[in-house]
Design a protein around this motif. Structure first.
Motif, PDB file in Angstrom:
ATOM      1  N   ALA A   1       0.827  -1.197   0.000  1.00  0.00           N
ATOM      2  CA  ALA A   1       0.000   0.000   0.000  1.00  0.00           C
ATOM      3  C   ALA A   1       0.865   1.251   0.000  1.00  0.00           C
ATOM      4  O   ALA A   1       0.528   2.258  -0.635  1.00  0.00           O
ATOM      5  CB  ALA A   1      -0.936  -0.003   1.211  1.00  0.00           C
ATOM      6  N   ASN A   2       1.994   1.188   0.684  1.00  0.00           N
ATOM      7  CA  ASN A   2       2.899   2.338   0.728  1.00  0.00           C
ATOM      8  C   ASN A   2       3.475   2.648  -0.643  1.00  0.00           C
ATOM      9  O   ASN A   2       3.588   3.814  -1.042  1.00  0.00           O
ATOM     10  CB  ASN A   2       4.021   2.067   1.734  1.00  0.00           C
ATOM     11  N   TYR A   3       3.830   1.594  -1.376  1.00  0.00           N
ATOM     12  CA  TYR A   3       4.396   1.793  -2.718  1.00  0.00           C
ATOM     13  C   TYR A   3       3.365   2.455  -3.617  1.00  0.00           C
ATOM     14  O   TYR A   3       3.674   3.426  -4.325  1.00  0.00           O
ATOM     15  CB  TYR A   3       4.826   0.449  -3.302  1.00  0.00           C
ATOM     16  N   TYR A   4       2.119   1.955  -3.594  1.00  0.00           N
ATOM     17  CA  TYR A   4       1.091   2.542  -4.445  1.00  0.00           C
ATOM     18  C   TYR A   4       0.785   3.976  -4.031  1.00  0.00           C
ATOM     19  O   TYR A   4       0.611   4.858  -4.886  1.00  0.00           O
ATOM     20  CB  TYR A   4      -0.188   1.703  -4.408  1.00  0.00           C
ATOM     21  N   GLU A   5       0.721   4.237  -2.740  1.00  0.00           N
ATOM     22  CA  GLU A   5       0.449   5.589  -2.255  1.00  0.00           C
ATOM     23  C   GLU A   5       1.493   6.571  -2.760  1.00  0.00           C
ATOM     24  O   GLU A   5       1.173   7.696  -3.177  1.00  0.00           O
ATOM     25  CB  GLU A   5       0.415   5.597  -0.730  1.00  0.00           C
ATOM     26  N   ARG A   6       2.742   6.155  -2.755  1.00  0.00           N
ATOM     27  CA  ARG A   6       3.810   7.031  -3.241  1.00  0.00           C
ATOM     28  C   ARG A   6       3.661   7.314  -4.734  1.00  0.00           C
ATOM     29  O   ARG A   6       3.954   8.416  -5.198  1.00  0.00           O
ATOM     30  CB  ARG A   6       5.169   6.410  -2.951  1.00  0.00           C
ATOM     31  N   LEU A   7       3.177   6.335  -5.508  1.00  0.00           N
ATOM     32  CA  LEU A   7       2.950   6.583  -6.932  1.00  0.00           C
ATOM     33  C   LEU A   7       1.872   7.642  -7.133  1.00  0.00           C
ATOM     34  O   LEU A   7       2.028   8.557  -7.951  1.00  0.00           O
ATOM     35  CB  LEU A   7       2.532   5.288  -7.636  1.00  0.00           C
ATOM     36  N   GLU A   8       0.779   7.525  -6.385  1.00  0.00           N
ATOM     37  CA  GLU A   8      -0.300   8.499  -6.526  1.00  0.00           C
ATOM     38  C   GLU A   8       0.135   9.886  -6.066  1.00  0.00           C
ATOM     39  O   GLU A   8      -0.332  10.895  -6.587  1.00  0.00           O
ATOM     40  CB  GLU A   8      -1.526   8.060  -5.720  1.00  0.00           C
TER      41      GLU A   8
END
Length: 300
Positions: A63-70
């Protein structure tokens, strides 16, 4: 959850646009509901669309990786990550290509939709051919979509037949008697190589779609000579040039031309003789005097 390390390679000529990528991901996420992707809605749902955690779960990433992309803070995602995101967000082909571009990657190849009807512009050209020009329209796998009367007399009738019976490449590799009747021995190896190399290119362009994969599988099972050529992995379009074609044991010295159409993969293949020469006169005499000319036909 799988953590994806930063990817340092950027496709040549492309740059990652982090803000635009993050905005695109967020907006696509907000258009989906849990029901769209097979998730339970649950209670206390304040955010529109899917939650970030749900997209991450569907994409097999943290979830952290995806949040950083957004939030436009993440590293360049790999092609495998982009593919997972495209599936999770139910992106269309155009949207997937846009996602790759924003992430600094070349868009994935997509097979073009193929039409079983002959290209109208090629049909117009075929209808305008002179009485001593052989012409046929094929797709990139060798299916004959239309042919003029002289082609039907020289090659046999292909257009309008069902399944593989309309495919001239299939017949070339699986019917030795027919091949010997239309091509002298010294022409056959070169033509076989050209057909195999052209098919290699077609399969690559189609991104190995079901139709091309099935056709190649059947051709390999039916022809050892094709299998040997296929495994060489030679690639190349059919090219124009001189050609010897047989008809009733008469050697016809022709010049071949290949004209692409607007429909993906379709081309008009022409065989012409030097005007007034021996072959030109032979072609004019192929239809017996008094016999009505075959009606020009096209099949979709």
């Amino acid at each position: 959850m799988t953590r994806h390390p930063p990817e340092r390679h950027v496709s040549p000529g492309l740059r990652m646009d982090r803000p635009a990528l993050g905005d695109f991901l967020r907006r696509r996420r907000e258009t989906l509901t849990p029901a769209d992707v097979g998730l339970a809605a649950g209670r206390r749902r304040r955010t529109p669309g899917l939650r970030r955690e749900e997209v991450a779960q569907l994409s097999a990433m943290s979830a952290n990786y995806y949040e950083r992309l957004e939030q436009a803070r993440g590293p360049q995602p790999s092609v495998s990550v982009l593919s997972a995101l495209a599936r999770a967000l139910r992106l269309t082909g155009d949207e997937t290509g846009h996602l790759y571009t924003l992430a600094g990657h070349a868009p994935p190849r997509r097979p073009f939709p193929r039409s079983s009807a002959a290209d109208p512009s090629l049909l117009t050209a075929l209808q305008s051919l002179g009485p001593t020009t052989i012409g046929l329209i094929t797709d990139d796998l060798g299916a004959v979509l239309a042919q003029n009367p002289l082609s039907a007399l020289i090659h046999g009738s292909f257009a309008g037949r069902p399944g593989l019976d309309r495919n001239i490449v299939w017949r070339w590799f699986t019917d030795q008697a027919w091949r010997d009747s239309v091509a002298p021995p010294e022409e056959q190896e070169q033509t076989s190589q050209a057909y195999a190399a052209d098919l290699r290119l077609a399969v690559g362009t189609r991104a190995a779609d079901q139709a091309s994969a099935q056709f190649i599988g059947r051709l390999r099972a039916a022809s050892a000579s094709f299998t040997e050529l296929w495994e060489r992995h030679e690639v190349g379009l059919l090219r124009p040039g001189p050609k010897i074609v047989l008809h009733a044991r008469t050697r016809l010295e022709l010049r071949c031309a290949v004209l692409p159409g607007q429909e993906p993969g379709q081309r008009l293949v022409l065989f012409r003789a030097d005007p007034g020469g021996r072959t030109d006169r032979a072609l004019a005499a192929i239809r017996p005097a008094g016999r009505p000319a075959p009606q020009w036909r096209s099949w979709g």
